[in-house]
Each structure stands twice: as C-alpha cells, then as structure tokens.
Enzyme design. Structure first.
Site, PDB file in Angstrom:
ATOM      1  N   ASP A  92       9.860 -11.868  63.692  1.00 28.74           N
ATOM      2  CA  ASP A  92       8.958 -13.434  64.127  1.00 28.74           C
ATOM      3  C   ASP A  92       8.380 -12.992  65.318  1.00 28.74           C
ATOM      4  O   ASP A  92       7.845 -12.192  65.343  1.00 28.74           O
ATOM      5  CB  ASP A  92      10.564 -13.598  64.942  1.00 28.74           C
ATOM      6  CG  ASP A  92      12.049 -13.752  64.698  1.00 28.74           C
ATOM      7  OD1 ASP A  92      12.104 -13.772  62.900  1.00 28.74           O
ATOM      8  OD2 ASP A  92      12.370 -14.725  65.119  1.00 28.74           O
ATOM      9  N   ASP A  93       7.274 -14.119  65.344  1.00 25.60           N
ATOM     10  CA  ASP A  93       6.474 -14.313  65.670  1.00 25.60           C
ATOM     11  C   ASP A  93       5.290 -13.839  65.386  1.00 25.60           C
ATOM     12  O   ASP A  93       4.019 -13.920  66.898  1.00 25.60           O
ATOM     13  CB  ASP A  93       6.634 -13.546  67.530  1.00 25.60           C
ATOM     14  CG  ASP A  93       7.875 -14.646  68.553  1.00 25.60           C
ATOM     15  OD1 ASP A  93       8.897 -15.008  67.518  1.00 25.60           O
ATOM     16  OD2 ASP A  93       7.626 -13.815  69.159  1.00 25.60           O
ATOM     17  N   HIS A 143       8.334 -20.893  62.624  1.00 22.91           N
ATOM     18  CA  HIS A 143       9.619 -20.480  63.479  1.00 22.91           C
ATOM     19  C   HIS A 143       8.263 -21.414  64.105  1.00 22.91           C
ATOM     20  O   HIS A 143       8.814 -21.049  65.809  1.00 22.91           O
ATOM     21  CB  HIS A 143       9.414 -18.959  63.454  1.00 22.91           C
ATOM     22  CG  HIS A 143      10.454 -18.448  64.824  1.00 22.91           C
ATOM     23  ND1 HIS A 143      11.381 -18.557  65.065  1.00 22.91           N
ATOM     24  CD2 HIS A 143       9.803 -17.011  65.957  1.00 22.91           C
ATOM     25  CE1 HIS A 143      11.618 -17.163  65.812  1.00 22.91           C
ATOM     26  NE2 HIS A 143      10.680 -17.218  66.594  1.00 22.91           N
ATOM     27  N   HIS A 147       6.365 -22.185  70.105  1.00 24.34           N
ATOM     28  CA  HIS A 147       7.544 -21.108  70.143  1.00 24.34           C
ATOM     29  C   HIS A 147       7.864 -21.115  71.975  1.00 24.34           C
ATOM     30  O   HIS A 147       7.963 -20.461  72.925  1.00 24.34           O
ATOM     31  CB  HIS A 147       7.092 -19.764  70.356  1.00 24.34           C
ATOM     32  CG  HIS A 147       8.066 -18.497  70.348  1.00 24.34           C
ATOM     33  ND1 HIS A 147       8.231 -18.782  71.524  1.00 24.34           N
ATOM     34  CD2 HIS A 147       8.893 -18.004  68.894  1.00 24.34           C
ATOM     35  CE1 HIS A 147       9.661 -17.272  70.932  1.00 24.34           C
ATOM     36  NE2 HIS A 147      10.189 -17.242  69.530  1.00 24.34           N
ATOM     37  N   HIS A 247      10.240  -8.395  65.776  1.00 23.04           N
ATOM     38  CA  HIS A 247       9.808  -8.841  65.223  1.00 23.04           C
ATOM     39  C   HIS A 247       7.939  -8.069  65.932  1.00 23.04           C
ATOM     40  O   HIS A 247       7.855  -6.686  65.354  1.00 23.04           O
ATOM     41  CB  HIS A 247       8.804  -9.496  67.405  1.00 23.04           C
ATOM     42  CG  HIS A 247      10.641 -10.042  67.566  1.00 23.04           C
ATOM     43  ND1 HIS A 247      11.551  -9.489  68.008  1.00 23.04           N
ATOM     44  CD2 HIS A 247      10.271 -11.697  68.081  1.00 23.04           C
ATOM     45  CE1 HIS A 247      12.861 -10.816  68.874  1.00 23.04           C
ATOM     46  NE2 HIS A 247      12.002 -12.046  68.277  1.00 23.04           N
TER      47      HIS A 247
END
Length: 282
Positions: A92-93, A143, A147, A247
């Site tokens: 993620d991210d 995603h 965020h 991540h």
C-alpha cells in the site's frame, strides 16, 4: 494312353490349384477397396484414441484422479490442491522511488506476482513506476488519492470522488481499458463508520479487500526488519489464504529489507504466491 493320363493329371492339378486359391482366408487377399476401408478404419481408430486422450487430459485439468475438483493455474498449468495455502503479497501507499524499485527487484528474483494499492497523488509523481509495476506482471489497484481518513469518510461523495480521481490518473497512465474496479479502503473497510462507504463502493461496481496478515510496518517508521518478520509469523496462523499487508512508501525501507525473509518464511510454511487477480471475491 500316356497322353490321356498326363492330360487328366494336369486337369486334376489345375482344378486343385483354383479350388485352393478361391478357398483362401479373405484376410490374406484384399481387394483395393478392402485395403482402403481398412486403412480408413485404422485412421479413425487412431483419431478416436487421440481424442480420448485429449478429453482425458481436459478432465484432468478440472478433476483429480479420484474425481475431486482441482484448480489449474491457466498460465503455468500448475495443478493446485484444494488444500493448497496461498499467500497474496500486497503493498500500500506507493509507489515511491525510494522503496518500490527494491521491492520489484526482490519479487522478480523470486518470480512472485504481487498487488500494489496505489495512492493517486503518488501515481501522478511516479508514472514510470506505475508502468514498471504493470509491465512486470503485478496487479495495480486503487487506494484513494490522498489517503485522508477525515475527508474520505465524512461522506460518500468525498469517498467516491477521491477513488474516481485516482481511477482517472491510473487510466491516463495505463490506458482507458485498465481495470480499475479493485480498491482498498485506507485503514481498511471494517467498522460502522465506513458502512456507507462500503455500500457506495458496491453500488458503483467496486470490489474491495482488506488483509488478515500484517508485517507491522504501519505501526511506525523504519521498524527493524526482524520485527517485521516476527509480526508476519505472529499473525499468519496457518490460514489457508493469507492476504499480507505491507507498504512501499518512502519511509518503509525496512519493509524491503525484510521482504526476502518474509517470502522465505511463507515458503517454509508451504505457501505459494499469487496476485489478487486470481482471488475469489465472491
């Protein structure tokens, strides 16, 4: 007298010869038509045998010898046992130029396909990494753009707007036919506060997935690699399907450092690796 005897003898021998010839087994003497029919029958039998072999192989692709159903990887034709444990590595991210290339190199070395949940603002900054992730056979998913929990979950309009913004960015990099239906909620989809967002996602044709294993890199920055491995060992719990949360942001260098040990550990526990492209969301 002698001539008559010779003539009679000759006639008798000739008669015996013709009787013998026409009384031979028809399997020995073939007319041209009979030979053609026999050859055609043999070819037909061979084709039928080959077809039976093909059918048998097709059946094997969907069933085990005992009749129980199995799964076959369409790319490698690898037969998967129904009890096979599968690990889905997810990141993620990202992408980040600091960490993502290292992770991609490790995945290439192990010949593993993973899933990257992309933040739209990072995709704008690093379109070349988006293309690299895609070209190396990994799954790219959405995603959100920023965020930002407070913004995303304050109302469904914000949530959908943020998701669609990232969707537009990814399609501008990867082409309009890019499948952008897979998303991951920042912070996960669980909880009453996200119920409206879950309904909105489904109503707009999105599918979403959380995780059931973590390496713990969301719990701080630059967490030592051995501790990240330990968190995977603690949370794995021999689950048949392990969706591992990691991540690849710029502060997650130790996640890249720990990745080879995490992969080796999962392999030692008899897991194979897949991207979420093969995951059954139903």
């Amino acid at each position: 007298m002698k001539l008559s005897v010779k003539l009679c003898t000759s006639l008798i021998l000739l008669s015996i010869f013709f009787v013998g010839v026409f009384s031979l087994n028809p399997g020995f003497i073939y007319a041209p038509k009979d030979i053609t029919v026999a050859a055609d029958d043999q070819i037909k039998e061979t084709i039928e045998q080959e077809n039976e072999k093909s059918v048998s192989q097709e059946v094997y692709d969907t069933q085990e010898k005992d009749g129980s159903e199995i799964e076959v990887n369409p790319d490698t034709q690898e037969v998967l046992d129904e009890n096979q444990k599968i690990a889905y590595l997810t990141f993620d991210d990202g992408p980040s130029p600091e960490v993502t290339p290292q992770i991609l190199d490790i995945l290439k070395e192990y010949d593993i396909k993973a899933t990257f949940f992309i933040i739209g603002s990072q995709a704008e900054k690093n379109p070349d990494l988006i293309l690299q992730i895609k070209n190396e056979g990994h799954v790219i998913a959405n995603h959100s753009y920023g965020h930002d929990y407070k913004y995303l979950y304050s109302n469904t309009n914000n949530f959908l707007s943020d998701i669609k913004k990232t969707e537009k960015i990814l399609k501008s990099i990867l082409a309009d036919d890019f499948d952008s239906s897979l998303i991951r909620f920042p912070g996960g989809s669980h909880g009453d506060s996200k119920a409206a967002a879950r309904r909105a996602a489904k109503a707009n044709g999105y599918k979403y997935v959380d995780w059931n294993v973590v390496n713990g890199d969301a719990e701080g920055m630059y967490i030592p690699a051995p501790k990240l491995l330990n968190r995977v060992q603690q949370t794995l719990k021999n689950q048949k399907e392990a969706i591992v949360l990691m991540h690849d942001g710029k502060t997650k260098q130790t996640s890249a450092d720990a990745l080879p040990d995490i992969i080796d550990y999962l392999k030692s526990q008899d897991y194979i690796f897949r991207s979420l492209e093969t995951y059954d969301f139903d």
